[in-house]
Design a protein around this motif. Structure first.
Motif, PDB file in Angstrom:
ATOM      1  N   LEU A 179       2.044 -14.137  -4.001  1.00 34.67           N
ATOM      2  CA  LEU A 179       2.494 -12.824  -4.443  1.00 34.67           C
ATOM      3  C   LEU A 179       1.725 -11.742  -3.691  1.00 34.67           C
ATOM      4  O   LEU A 179       0.551 -11.912  -3.365  1.00 34.67           O
ATOM      5  CB  LEU A 179       2.258 -12.657  -5.949  1.00 34.67           C
ATOM      6  CG  LEU A 179       3.210 -13.407  -6.866  1.00 34.67           C
ATOM      7  CD1 LEU A 179       2.762 -13.246  -8.319  1.00 34.67           C
ATOM      8  CD2 LEU A 179       4.640 -12.920  -6.701  1.00 34.67           C
ATOM      9  N   PRO A 180       2.387 -10.606  -3.405  1.00 31.10           N
ATOM     10  CA  PRO A 180       1.662  -9.537  -2.706  1.00 31.10           C
ATOM     11  C   PRO A 180       0.510  -9.015  -3.551  1.00 31.10           C
ATOM     12  O   PRO A 180       0.641  -8.818  -4.762  1.00 31.10           O
ATOM     13  CB  PRO A 180       2.741  -8.464  -2.491  1.00 31.10           C
ATOM     14  CG  PRO A 180       3.812  -8.778  -3.483  1.00 31.10           C
ATOM     15  CD  PRO A 180       3.796 -10.250  -3.672  1.00 31.10           C
ATOM     16  N   ALA A 181      -0.623  -8.812  -2.916  1.00 29.48           N
ATOM     17  CA  ALA A 181      -1.803  -8.313  -3.625  1.00 29.48           C
ATOM     18  C   ALA A 181      -1.630  -6.839  -3.955  1.00 29.48           C
ATOM     19  O   ALA A 181      -0.962  -6.093  -3.220  1.00 29.48           O
ATOM     20  CB  ALA A 181      -3.039  -8.513  -2.760  1.00 29.48           C
ATOM     21  N   PRO A 182      -2.208  -6.379  -5.055  1.00 32.91           N
ATOM     22  CA  PRO A 182      -2.201  -4.934  -5.334  1.00 32.91           C
ATOM     23  C   PRO A 182      -2.824  -4.187  -4.165  1.00 32.91           C
ATOM     24  O   PRO A 182      -3.758  -4.672  -3.519  1.00 32.91           O
ATOM     25  CB  PRO A 182      -3.067  -4.820  -6.598  1.00 32.91           C
ATOM     26  CG  PRO A 182      -2.998  -6.165  -7.242  1.00 32.91           C
ATOM     27  CD  PRO A 182      -2.905  -7.145  -6.107  1.00 32.91           C
ATOM     28  N   ARG A 183      -2.288  -3.004  -3.889  1.00 27.20           N
ATOM     29  CA  ARG A 183      -2.809  -2.236  -2.756  1.00 27.20           C
ATOM     30  C   ARG A 183      -2.812  -0.745  -3.073  1.00 27.20           C
ATOM     31  O   ARG A 183      -2.119  -0.284  -3.975  1.00 27.20           O
ATOM     32  CB  ARG A 183      -1.998  -2.511  -1.483  1.00 27.20           C
ATOM     33  CG  ARG A 183      -0.519  -2.265  -1.612  1.00 27.20           C
ATOM     34  CD  ARG A 183       0.253  -2.883  -0.456  1.00 27.20           C
ATOM     35  NE  ARG A 183       1.687  -2.724  -0.610  1.00 27.20           N
ATOM     36  CZ  ARG A 183       2.378  -1.699  -0.105  1.00 27.20           C
ATOM     37  NH1 ARG A 183       1.758  -0.760   0.611  1.00 27.20           N
ATOM     38  NH2 ARG A 183       3.678  -1.607  -0.295  1.00 27.20           N
ATOM     39  N   ARG A 184      -3.595  -0.011  -2.297  1.00 30.37           N
ATOM     40  CA  ARG A 184      -3.768   1.426  -2.501  1.00 30.37           C
ATOM     41  C   ARG A 184      -3.263   2.180  -1.283  1.00 30.37           C
ATOM     42  O   ARG A 184      -3.654   1.880  -0.144  1.00 30.37           O
ATOM     43  CB  ARG A 184      -5.240   1.744  -2.748  1.00 30.37           C
ATOM     44  CG  ARG A 184      -5.545   3.171  -3.199  1.00 30.37           C
ATOM     45  CD  ARG A 184      -7.036   3.303  -3.463  1.00 30.37           C
ATOM     46  NE  ARG A 184      -7.371   4.536  -4.134  1.00 30.37           N
ATOM     47  CZ  ARG A 184      -7.685   5.677  -3.519  1.00 30.37           C
ATOM     48  NH1 ARG A 184      -7.671   5.721  -2.189  1.00 30.37           N
ATOM     49  NH2 ARG A 184      -7.991   6.750  -4.222  1.00 30.37           N
ATOM     50  N   LEU A 185      -2.394   3.147  -1.509  1.00 34.23           N
ATOM     51  CA  LEU A 185      -1.865   3.972  -0.430  1.00 34.23           C
ATOM     52  C   LEU A 185      -2.856   5.086  -0.106  1.00 34.23           C
ATOM     53  O   LEU A 185      -3.754   5.388  -0.900  1.00 34.23           O
ATOM     54  CB  LEU A 185      -0.516   4.568  -0.841  1.00 34.23           C
ATOM     55  CG  LEU A 185       0.579   3.564  -1.230  1.00 34.23           C
ATOM     56  CD1 LEU A 185       1.868   4.297  -1.589  1.00 34.23           C
ATOM     57  CD2 LEU A 185       0.826   2.564  -0.117  1.00 34.23           C
ATOM     58  N   PRO A 186      -2.707   5.728   1.053  1.00 30.41           N
ATOM     59  CA  PRO A 186      -3.661   6.779   1.436  1.00 30.41           C
ATOM     60  C   PRO A 186      -3.777   7.926   0.432  1.00 30.41           C
ATOM     61  O   PRO A 186      -4.836   8.552   0.329  1.00 30.41           O
ATOM     62  CB  PRO A 186      -3.101   7.280   2.777  1.00 30.41           C
ATOM     63  CG  PRO A 186      -2.399   6.097   3.352  1.00 30.41           C
ATOM     64  CD  PRO A 186      -1.789   5.407   2.171  1.00 30.41           C
ATOM     65  N   ASP A 187      -2.703   8.218  -0.319  1.00 26.30           N
ATOM     66  CA  ASP A 187      -2.782   9.321  -1.280  1.00 26.30           C
ATOM     67  C   ASP A 187      -3.379   8.902  -2.622  1.00 26.30           C
ATOM     68  O   ASP A 187      -3.420   9.701  -3.565  1.00 26.30           O
ATOM     69  CB  ASP A 187      -1.400   9.941  -1.498  1.00 26.30           C
ATOM     70  CG  ASP A 187      -0.431   9.002  -2.229  1.00 26.30           C
ATOM     71  OD1 ASP A 187      -0.774   7.815  -2.423  1.00 26.30           O
ATOM     72  OD2 ASP A 187       0.671   9.458  -2.602  1.00 26.30           O
ATOM     73  N   GLY A 188      -3.844   7.648  -2.713  1.00 29.21           N
ATOM     74  CA  GLY A 188      -4.451   7.178  -3.954  1.00 29.21           C
ATOM     75  C   GLY A 188      -3.499   6.452  -4.878  1.00 29.21           C
ATOM     76  O   GLY A 188      -3.918   5.961  -5.933  1.00 29.21           O
ATOM     77  N   THR A 189      -2.225   6.373  -4.521  1.00 28.58           N
ATOM     78  CA  THR A 189      -1.270   5.630  -5.340  1.00 28.58           C
ATOM     79  C   THR A 189      -1.546   4.139  -5.224  1.00 28.58           C
ATOM     80  O   THR A 189      -1.687   3.603  -4.125  1.00 28.58           O
ATOM     81  CB  THR A 189       0.173   5.919  -4.891  1.00 28.58           C
ATOM     82  OG1 THR A 189       0.447   7.304  -5.046  1.00 28.58           O
ATOM     83  CG2 THR A 189       1.175   5.122  -5.722  1.00 28.58           C
ATOM     84  N   ALA A 190      -1.603   3.469  -6.356  1.00 28.32           N
ATOM     85  CA  ALA A 190      -1.801   2.018  -6.374  1.00 28.32           C
ATOM     86  C   ALA A 190      -0.485   1.342  -6.707  1.00 28.32           C
ATOM     87  O   ALA A 190       0.257   1.790  -7.587  1.00 28.32           O
ATOM     88  CB  ALA A 190      -2.858   1.634  -7.400  1.00 28.32           C
TER      89      ALA A 190
END
Length: 299
Positions: free
Chosen positions: A213-224
């Motif tokens: 499963l894809p791991a949780p990740r954080r976008l550059p604007d802080g959205t998880a």
């Protein structure tokens, strides 16, 4: 304290339509405003009875906190939710005997039979259905209940750019596996309807068991972004001076219930003669809040 959503299935001119009265929104931003990041990440998952691990993983990631074992807990949560639907809820709605939850380590054989994996082709799916092992009877019952093109939704996939938008997009477990050969074949022959959605859950189980499963990740604007049981969960928590100042959140259910979204399209493409199956369609889409289903006649 908070009621669930009310979905009314209306028949208008021989066609079905879904009317949604949403539940009162939880005042999440107010509840966590002024709290420290650790306090907010602890409180947020406690406010929800479903997808708690997804809430926690996304909150900790968005706030830049150590995720700990939240990703592993998320996988366990996702697997449990899928097994409950595939083995208990959906069989009962289709008049099939429920299957007991498999013991840890036996999930693959319990769902897929001796092959222990999801078939890759319609021919292999047909052979599995003929064997009648695992979840094959459930898939056969769904295929009998819904004709190709019934209860389908054809929407653009959720992306990083639309994860926090209130747009009608496809946001579901099946989307994570849309490139799977069997899901591609069923989409081409049946559309993204009940059979495709059930196969998507099975593909998600297979991926969870294999650690894919894809791991949780954080976008550059802080959205998880976290892979939850019902699709992609998105959360952004803003901070200033070591305190939480804002929250933006979007769940798969938000996308599902958006005007013109998965619920609207699925009900609109369900034959009026199969109106009694509307409850099953809603449960296959699986809103993450309690639903009350009502019916009206021609408007």
């Amino acid at each position: 304290m908070f009621d669930g959503i009310e979905i009314t299935i209306a028949e208008e001119g021989g066609k079905l339509a879904a009317r949604v009265r949403p539940a009162p929104a939880l005042p999440l931003a107010r509840l966590i405003a002024g709290k420290s990041p650790e306090e907010a990440a602890t409180l947020l998952p406690r406010l929800f009875s479903l997808c708690r691990s997804a809430q926690e993983a996304a909150a900790r990631l968005s706030l830049g906190l150590d995720p700990g074992d939240s990703a592993a807990a998320l996988h366990r949560e996702l697997l449990r939710d899928h097994l409950l639907k595939l083995g208990l809820t959906w069989p009962q709605l289709l008049g099939l005997p429920p299957a007991p939850l498999p013991r840890p380590g036996t999930e693959a054989e319990a769902l897929f039979g001796p092959a222990r994996h999801l078939p890759d082709t319609p021919a292999a799916l047909a052979r599995w259905r003929a064997e009648g092992t695992g979840a094959a009877p459930l898939l056969a019952a769904l295929d009998r209940a819904f004709a190709p093109g019934e209860a389908v939704a054809n929407l653009a996939p959720v992306t990083d750019d639309t994860a926090l938008a209130a747009a009608p997009v496809e946001n579901s477990p099946g989307l994570r596996h849309a490139a799977h050969p069997l899901l591609r074949a069923i989409e081409a022959s049946h559309g993204r309807g009940p059979l495709w959605r059930a196969l998507g859950r099975l593909a998600d189980v297979e991926a969870a068991l294999a650690g894919r499963l894809p791991a949780p990740r954080r976008l550059p604007d802080g959205t998880a972004l976290a892979a939850a049981a019902r699709g992609l969960y998105a959360l952004r928590l803003d901070t200033e001076g070591g305190r939480v100042t804002g929250l933006t959140r979007r769940t798969p259910t938000d996308h599902m219930l958006a005007p013109g979204g998965m619920l609207d399209q699925s009900i609109a493409t369900l034959s009026a003669t199969k109106r009694p199956l509307a409850a099953l369609v809603v449960d296959l889409l699986d809103p993450c809040v309690a639903c009350t289903l009502k019916e009206t006649r021609d408007a």
